[in-house]
Design a protein around this motif. Structure first.
Motif, PDB file in Angstrom:
ATOM      1  N   TRP A 155      96.599  46.036  83.872  1.00 52.87           N
ATOM      2  CA  TRP A 155      97.024  47.351  84.347  1.00 52.87           C
ATOM      3  C   TRP A 155      97.999  48.056  83.409  1.00 52.87           C
ATOM      4  O   TRP A 155      97.838  49.250  83.161  1.00 52.87           O
ATOM      5  CB  TRP A 155      97.615  47.237  85.756  1.00 52.87           C
ATOM      6  N   PRO A 156      99.021  47.368  82.850  1.00 48.16           N
ATOM      7  CA  PRO A 156      99.908  48.082  81.929  1.00 48.16           C
ATOM      8  C   PRO A 156      99.184  48.624  80.703  1.00 48.16           C
ATOM      9  O   PRO A 156      99.560  49.674  80.169  1.00 48.16           O
ATOM     10  CB  PRO A 156     100.944  47.015  81.540  1.00 48.16           C
ATOM     11  N   LEU A 157      98.132  47.923  80.254  1.00 50.18           N
ATOM     12  CA  LEU A 157      97.353  48.423  79.126  1.00 50.18           C
ATOM     13  C   LEU A 157      96.535  49.649  79.514  1.00 50.18           C
ATOM     14  O   LEU A 157      96.351  50.559  78.713  1.00 50.18           O
ATOM     15  CB  LEU A 157      96.406  47.336  78.604  1.00 50.18           C
ATOM     16  N   LEU A 158      96.040  49.661  80.743  1.00 52.92           N
ATOM     17  CA  LEU A 158      95.166  50.748  81.168  1.00 52.92           C
ATOM     18  C   LEU A 158      95.937  52.022  81.508  1.00 52.92           C
ATOM     19  O   LEU A 158      95.577  53.115  81.068  1.00 52.92           O
ATOM     20  CB  LEU A 158      94.349  50.316  82.392  1.00 52.92           C
ATOM     21  N   CYS A 159      96.997  51.884  82.320  1.00 50.85           N
ATOM     22  CA  CYS A 159      97.637  53.097  82.845  1.00 50.85           C
ATOM     23  C   CYS A 159      99.122  53.199  82.527  1.00 50.85           C
ATOM     24  O   CYS A 159      99.778  54.134  82.990  1.00 50.85           O
ATOM     25  CB  CYS A 159      97.407  53.206  84.351  1.00 50.85           C
ATOM     26  N   GLY A 160      99.664  52.254  81.764  1.00 50.46           N
ATOM     27  CA  GLY A 160     101.085  52.282  81.443  1.00 50.46           C
ATOM     28  C   GLY A 160     101.916  51.525  82.466  1.00 50.46           C
ATOM     29  O   GLY A 160     101.513  51.339  83.610  1.00 50.46           O
ATOM     30  N   MET A 161     103.089  51.101  82.069  1.00 50.53           N
ATOM     31  CA  MET A 161     103.917  50.247  82.904  1.00 50.53           C
ATOM     32  C   MET A 161     104.420  50.954  84.165  1.00 50.53           C
ATOM     33  O   MET A 161     104.471  50.358  85.247  1.00 50.53           O
ATOM     34  CB  MET A 161     105.104  49.709  82.101  1.00 50.53           C
ATOM     35  N   ALA A 162     104.767  52.229  84.049  1.00 51.50           N
ATOM     36  CA  ALA A 162     105.317  52.928  85.208  1.00 51.50           C
ATOM     37  C   ALA A 162     104.310  52.999  86.345  1.00 51.50           C
ATOM     38  O   ALA A 162     104.628  52.695  87.503  1.00 51.50           O
ATOM     39  CB  ALA A 162     105.778  54.334  84.812  1.00 51.50           C
ATOM     40  N   LYS A 163     103.080  53.405  86.037  1.00 52.46           N
ATOM     41  CA  LYS A 163     102.048  53.483  87.076  1.00 52.46           C
ATOM     42  C   LYS A 163     101.638  52.082  87.534  1.00 52.46           C
ATOM     43  O   LYS A 163     101.391  51.852  88.728  1.00 52.46           O
ATOM     44  CB  LYS A 163     100.826  54.235  86.551  1.00 52.46           C
ATOM     45  N   ALA A 164     101.557  51.135  86.603  1.00 57.16           N
ATOM     46  CA  ALA A 164     101.181  49.773  86.973  1.00 57.16           C
ATOM     47  C   ALA A 164     102.175  49.206  87.974  1.00 57.16           C
ATOM     48  O   ALA A 164     101.787  48.642  89.007  1.00 57.16           O
ATOM     49  CB  ALA A 164     101.106  48.883  85.731  1.00 57.16           C
ATOM     50  N   LYS A 165     103.461  49.344  87.697  1.00 55.16           N
ATOM     51  CA  LYS A 165     104.471  48.817  88.617  1.00 55.16           C
ATOM     52  C   LYS A 165     104.397  49.517  89.974  1.00 55.16           C
ATOM     53  O   LYS A 165     104.506  48.876  91.020  1.00 55.16           O
ATOM     54  CB  LYS A 165     105.871  48.956  88.019  1.00 55.16           C
ATOM     55  N   TYR A 166     104.207  50.831  89.948  1.00 58.41           N
ATOM     56  CA  TYR A 166     104.157  51.554  91.221  1.00 58.41           C
ATOM     57  C   TYR A 166     103.018  51.032  92.102  1.00 58.41           C
ATOM     58  O   TYR A 166     103.229  50.673  93.268  1.00 58.41           O
ATOM     59  CB  TYR A 166     103.992  53.056  90.990  1.00 58.41           C
ATOM     60  N   TYR A 167     101.822  50.983  91.558  1.00 60.28           N
ATOM     61  CA  TYR A 167     100.665  50.617  92.378  1.00 60.28           C
ATOM     62  C   TYR A 167     100.618  49.123  92.702  1.00 60.28           C
ATOM     63  O   TYR A 167     100.144  48.736  93.770  1.00 60.28           O
ATOM     64  CB  TYR A 167      99.375  51.070  91.698  1.00 60.28           C
ATOM     65  N   LEU A 168     101.135  48.280  91.815  1.00 61.39           N
ATOM     66  CA  LEU A 168     101.123  46.845  92.102  1.00 61.39           C
ATOM     67  C   LEU A 168     102.230  46.450  93.076  1.00 61.39           C
ATOM     68  O   LEU A 168     102.059  45.501  93.853  1.00 61.39           O
ATOM     69  CB  LEU A 168     101.230  46.038  90.807  1.00 61.39           C
ATOM     70  N   ALA A 179      92.254  57.527  89.617  1.00 63.17           N
ATOM     71  CA  ALA A 179      92.086  56.375  88.727  1.00 63.17           C
ATOM     72  C   ALA A 179      91.660  56.822  87.327  1.00 63.17           C
ATOM     73  O   ALA A 179      92.151  56.296  86.324  1.00 63.17           O
ATOM     74  CB  ALA A 179      91.059  55.409  89.312  1.00 63.17           C
ATOM     75  N   GLU A 180      90.774  57.801  87.261  1.00 61.81           N
ATOM     76  CA  GLU A 180      90.379  58.318  85.952  1.00 61.81           C
ATOM     77  C   GLU A 180      91.534  59.068  85.296  1.00 61.81           C
ATOM     78  O   GLU A 180      91.788  58.919  84.093  1.00 61.81           O
ATOM     79  CB  GLU A 180      89.171  59.243  86.080  1.00 61.81           C
ATOM     80  N   ARG A 181      92.273  59.850  86.086  1.00 60.94           N
ATOM     81  CA  ARG A 181      93.365  60.651  85.527  1.00 60.94           C
ATOM     82  C   ARG A 181      94.424  59.796  84.858  1.00 60.94           C
ATOM     83  O   ARG A 181      94.937  60.138  83.783  1.00 60.94           O
ATOM     84  CB  ARG A 181      94.007  61.505  86.627  1.00 60.94           C
ATOM     85  N   ILE A 182      94.761  58.647  85.472  1.00 63.91           N
ATOM     86  CA  ILE A 182      95.822  57.815  84.916  1.00 63.91           C
ATOM     87  C   ILE A 182      95.293  56.738  83.969  1.00 63.91           C
ATOM     88  O   ILE A 182      96.076  55.970  83.411  1.00 63.91           O
ATOM     89  CB  ILE A 182      96.670  57.173  86.027  1.00 63.91           C
ATOM     90  N   GLY A 183      93.979  56.665  83.793  1.00 61.51           N
ATOM     91  CA  GLY A 183      93.414  55.741  82.823  1.00 61.51           C
ATOM     92  C   GLY A 183      93.028  54.380  83.360  1.00 61.51           C
ATOM     93  O   GLY A 183      92.727  53.470  82.579  1.00 61.51           O
TER      94      GLY A 183
END
Length: 265
Positions: A155-168, A179-183
């Motif tokens: 997830w951090p590779l796909l959408c960045g750490m900030a979004k990865a932490k939020y959703y996880l 999902a497409e917008r954030i990568g």
């Protein structure tokens, strides 16, 4: 193994080398039981060794789900059960590593809800195409276990750490457009166009330079290989949580369709 050995995966071989794989438990929204989880570790070696297959597409049977997480009986059997936890830990790693090791490109056509092990397969695909109406969530924290499987490595590779932490950390659902917008996914299309788009991309890859495509996949997977210690740590922490009281309450709350009351909270 060969294709006939699989119980919950269905196969459609196209003449040009495209293989359509369908997760086939539609009566339970393609939820992952012990047998299906094991099959999702084994299919990628079969695909890799099949000289007639150039590209694989994986999707879910029916209109509702790609795969709606772990079957509750299977997940519940892990809680407090070291032997089952150890087996699942091995298989969870095998899903990740065997998809990465498969030389052939893999496309996921995310036609509906994707959670848990099903989501790992959907996102570990080299190209992910998601229906606008579909929704995904990692979901681990909702049942009181750490986000292991693929999430920490990918997830951090796909959408960045900030979004990865939020959703996880929140386990909020993400629809196809977001999902497409954030990568998180490669492409998003209306559900009615999903399989046509996945097949068009697969046909393009099947007609391309196979060595060049496979070597490009292998090179890009180096980013995930560098993060293997992170993945191994997250997987161990997930499995450790299955020995605790929060996991017991988390599974019970899903069974009883109520909000969890975690002891640690």
């Amino acid at each position: 193994m060969n294709y006939a050995d699989f119980q919950f995966l269905k196969f459609d071989h196209k003449p040009n080398g495209v293989l359509l794989i369908t997760i086939n438990r539609p009566e339970v929204m393609n939820a992952t039981n012990g047998r299906l989880h094991w099959e999702l570790t084994k299919i990628w070696g079969v695909v890799n060794d099949d000289p007639k297959t150039k590209v694989a597409i994986i999707t879910g049977a029916g209109d509702q789900a790609f795969s709606a997480g772990g079957d509750l009986d299977w997940v519940g059997n892990m809680v407090g059960n070291p032997k089952e936890i150890a087996n699942t830990m091995t298989e969870a790693a095998d899903v990740v590593y065997n998809m990465m090791a498969c030389d052939k490109p893999i496309i996921s056509a995310i036609n509906g809800v994707a959670v848990g092990a099903g989501l790992a397969v959907a996102f570990l695909a080299d190209i992910s195409i998601m229906a606008e109406e579909a929704k995904v969530t990692d979901g681990h924290v909702k049942i009181g276990v750490a986000a292991g499987d693929h999430a920490a490595i990918l997830w951090p590779l796909l959408c960045g750490m900030a979004k990865a932490k939020y959703y996880l950390l929140t386990a909020d659902f993400v629809n196809g457009k977001e999902a497409e917008r954030i990568g998180l996914v490669s492409l998003c299309v209306p559900r009615a166009e999903l399989m046509d788009k996945a097949m068009a991309v697969a046909n393009k890859l099947a007609n391309g330079s196979q060595q060049a495509i496979r070597f490009t996949k292998r090179s890009l997977n180096g980013w995930m290989n560098m993060a293997r210690p992170i993945f191994e740590s997250s997987l161990a922490m997930e499995m450790l949580c299955f020995l605790g009281e929060d996991a017991k309450e988390g599974v019970a709350s899903v069974r009883e369709k109520r909000a969890p009351k975690f002891p640690s909270a």
